[in-house]
Design a protein around this motif. Structure first.
Motif, PDB file in Angstrom:
ATOM      1  N   ARG A  22       0.825  -1.205   0.000  1.00 15.70           N
ATOM      2  CA  ARG A  22       0.000   0.000   0.000  1.00 15.70           C
ATOM      3  C   ARG A  22       0.866   1.265   0.000  1.00 15.70           C
ATOM      4  O   ARG A  22       0.563   2.229  -0.695  1.00 15.70           O
ATOM      5  CB  ARG A  22      -0.913  -0.011   1.222  1.00 15.70           C
ATOM      6  CG  ARG A  22      -1.983   1.033   1.184  1.00 15.70           C
ATOM      7  CD  ARG A  22      -2.957   0.876   2.315  1.00 15.70           C
ATOM      8  NE  ARG A  22      -2.463  -0.117   3.289  1.00 15.70           N
ATOM      9  CZ  ARG A  22      -3.056  -0.378   4.422  1.00 15.70           C
ATOM     10  NH1 ARG A  22      -4.144   0.246   4.746  1.00 15.70           N
ATOM     11  NH2 ARG A  22      -2.558  -1.261   5.262  1.00 15.70           N
ATOM     12  N   SER A  25       2.225   1.727  -3.475  1.00 16.51           N
ATOM     13  CA  SER A  25       1.170   2.199  -4.362  1.00 16.51           C
ATOM     14  C   SER A  25       0.894   3.685  -4.144  1.00 16.51           C
ATOM     15  O   SER A  25       0.737   4.451  -5.094  1.00 16.51           O
ATOM     16  CB  SER A  25      -0.104   1.394  -4.123  1.00 16.51           C
ATOM     17  OG  SER A  25      -1.163   1.912  -4.879  1.00 16.51           O
ATOM     18  N   ASP A  26       0.836   4.096  -2.886  1.00 20.07           N
ATOM     19  CA  ASP A  26       0.613   5.515  -2.573  1.00 20.07           C
ATOM     20  C   ASP A  26       1.759   6.378  -3.080  1.00 20.07           C
ATOM     21  O   ASP A  26       1.530   7.479  -3.598  1.00 20.07           O
ATOM     22  CB  ASP A  26       0.443   5.707  -1.064  1.00 20.07           C
ATOM     23  CG  ASP A  26      -0.862   5.117  -0.550  1.00 20.07           C
ATOM     24  OD1 ASP A  26      -1.749   4.832  -1.367  1.00 20.07           O
ATOM     25  OD2 ASP A  26      -0.963   4.944   0.689  1.00 20.07           O
ATOM     26  N   GLY A  28       3.722   5.699  -5.638  1.00 15.49           N
ATOM     27  CA  GLY A  28       3.608   5.755  -7.094  1.00 15.49           C
ATOM     28  C   GLY A  28       2.537   6.725  -7.547  1.00 15.49           C
ATOM     29  O   GLY A  28       2.720   7.478  -8.509  1.00 15.49           O
ATOM     30  N   THR A  29       1.398   6.732  -6.866  1.00 13.34           N
ATOM     31  CA  THR A  29       0.320   7.663  -7.195  1.00 13.34           C
ATOM     32  C   THR A  29       0.755   9.101  -6.970  1.00 13.34           C
ATOM     33  O   THR A  29       0.445   9.988  -7.776  1.00 13.34           O
ATOM     34  CB  THR A  29      -0.918   7.350  -6.339  1.00 13.34           C
ATOM     35  OG1 THR A  29      -1.290   5.987  -6.549  1.00 13.34           O
ATOM     36  CG2 THR A  29      -2.081   8.251  -6.697  1.00 13.34           C
ATOM     37  N   ALA A  30       1.485   9.352  -5.899  1.00 13.60           N
ATOM     38  CA  ALA A  30       1.963  10.703  -5.616  1.00 13.60           C
ATOM     39  C   ALA A  30       2.954  11.172  -6.688  1.00 13.60           C
ATOM     40  O   ALA A  30       2.898  12.327  -7.131  1.00 13.60           O
ATOM     41  CB  ALA A  30       2.613  10.754  -4.241  1.00 13.60           C
ATOM     42  N   LYS A  32       3.087  10.130  -9.824  1.00 14.38           N
ATOM     43  CA  LYS A  32       2.333  10.376 -11.055  1.00 14.38           C
ATOM     44  C   LYS A  32       1.609  11.716 -10.995  1.00 14.38           C
ATOM     45  O   LYS A  32       1.585  12.469 -11.972  1.00 14.38           O
ATOM     46  CB  LYS A  32       1.319   9.259 -11.286  1.00 14.38           C
ATOM     47  CG  LYS A  32       1.923   7.978 -11.783  1.00 14.38           C
ATOM     48  CD  LYS A  32       0.850   6.926 -12.003  1.00 14.38           C
ATOM     49  CE  LYS A  32       1.452   5.599 -12.375  1.00 14.38           C
ATOM     50  NZ  LYS A  32       0.417   4.551 -12.531  1.00 14.38           N
ATOM     51  N   GLY A  33       1.013  12.022  -9.855  1.00 13.39           N
ATOM     52  CA  GLY A  33       0.330  13.300  -9.696  1.00 13.39           C
ATOM     53  C   GLY A  33       1.286  14.475  -9.789  1.00 13.39           C
ATOM     54  O   GLY A  33       0.964  15.500 -10.382  1.00 13.39           O
ATOM     55  N   LYS A  36       2.276  14.962 -13.436  1.00 11.17           N
ATOM     56  CA  LYS A  36       1.163  15.550 -14.186  1.00 11.17           C
ATOM     57  C   LYS A  36       1.049  17.044 -13.891  1.00 11.17           C
ATOM     58  O   LYS A  36       0.813  17.847 -14.791  1.00 11.17           O
ATOM     59  CB  LYS A  36      -0.134  14.838 -13.829  1.00 11.17           C
ATOM     60  CG  LYS A  36      -1.316  15.294 -14.627  1.00 11.17           C
ATOM     61  CD  LYS A  36      -2.554  14.508 -14.270  1.00 11.17           C
ATOM     62  CE  LYS A  36      -3.741  15.005 -15.060  1.00 11.17           C
ATOM     63  NZ  LYS A  36      -4.965  14.277 -14.729  1.00 11.17           N
TER      64      LYS A  36
END
Length: 71
Positions: A22, A25-26, A28-30, A32-33, A36
């Motif tokens: 988890r 995953s968090d 990786g999401t951060a 990517k954000g 972007k």
């Protein structure tokens, strides 16, 4: 190299596989954000997009290519 393996095993024992998954995953999401947000085109300044409501003659002069009147 051996030290990294020991650290990975200790982290797995302390936190458990689900928490580490988890957290990865968090992270990786951060990332990517963040990427972007950095690649997003800049938004125009509000003064460049809105008409000059108080002084319509300024808009007329700008549309004729004269800049600000009296300048």
């Amino acid at each position: 190299m051996f030290e990294l393996l020991i650290i990975a095993v200790v982290l797995l024992l302390v936190f458990g596989a689900s928490k580490l998954r988890r957290a990865g995953s968090d992270l990786g999401t951060a990332v990517k954000g963040f990427r972007k947000a950095v690649q997003a085109p800049p938004t125009p300044h509000p003064a460049e997009t809105l008409p000059d409501a108080e002084f319509p003659e300024v808009l007329d002069a700008r549309s004729r290519g004269g800049g600000k009147p009296g300048a």
